[in-house]
Design an enzyme around this catalytic site. Sequence first.
Site: not given
Length: 173
Positions: A35, A75, A141, A144, A155
Amino acid sequence: MNSIAVSLLVFSSLLLFRPICSINSEKERTLAMIKPDGLLGNYTDDIKKIIIGSGFNIVRELTVQLDEENVTLFYAEHSAKGFFPNLIRYMTSGPVLAMVLEKRNAISDWRALIGPTDAKQAKISHPNSIRAMCGSSSERNCVHGSDSQQSAAREISFFFGDIPPETLKHDEL
Ligand SMILES: *[C@@H]1O[C@H](CO)[C@@H](O)[C@H](O)[C@H]1NC(C)=O
Ligand SMILES: *[C@@H]1O[C@H](CO)[C@@H](O)[C@H](O)[C@H]1NC(C)=O
């Protein structure tokens, strides 16, 4: 039962069970993403070293700047939640690196490597995890990983469309 019948039975059950065995030993693919905080924090090389060192094959990779529409689609299951505007801001704050990782048990092995969703918690309970290294909270975080075969398929196709199975390295099975 005579011996011919017994051997026929054994032979046919071997045939029946063979597909199950080969499914278990087949390679699996998952979507990994670094990310924006991971990329901007210069963690890409360290994360890739961990990926390769853990026996994953990186089948595809793509660095891309996502827009609001992309994040909303990716998402979709979170779109009604209160944290969604923050999630969009975070995920569009810089480029992401999407990768298709392949090995046996790729989905669960990658999730084990990245550690718990909350990076703060990861620093305590899983200090050697990737999120402990580069994340800072449950939202920021840094990486993913797909949570199921169904999510992995969705995905991977989100970023890469259809990838032909022949990139699987059968000689390593
Ligand atoms: C990441 O690397 C770039 C280029 O080497 C550097 O300008 C930047 O300050 C680094 N960022 C961090 C957070 O260390
Ligand atoms: C993101 O959305 C744009 C349109 O806003 C589209 O052109 C692009 O292909 C999308 N990227 C991904 C990775 O889905």
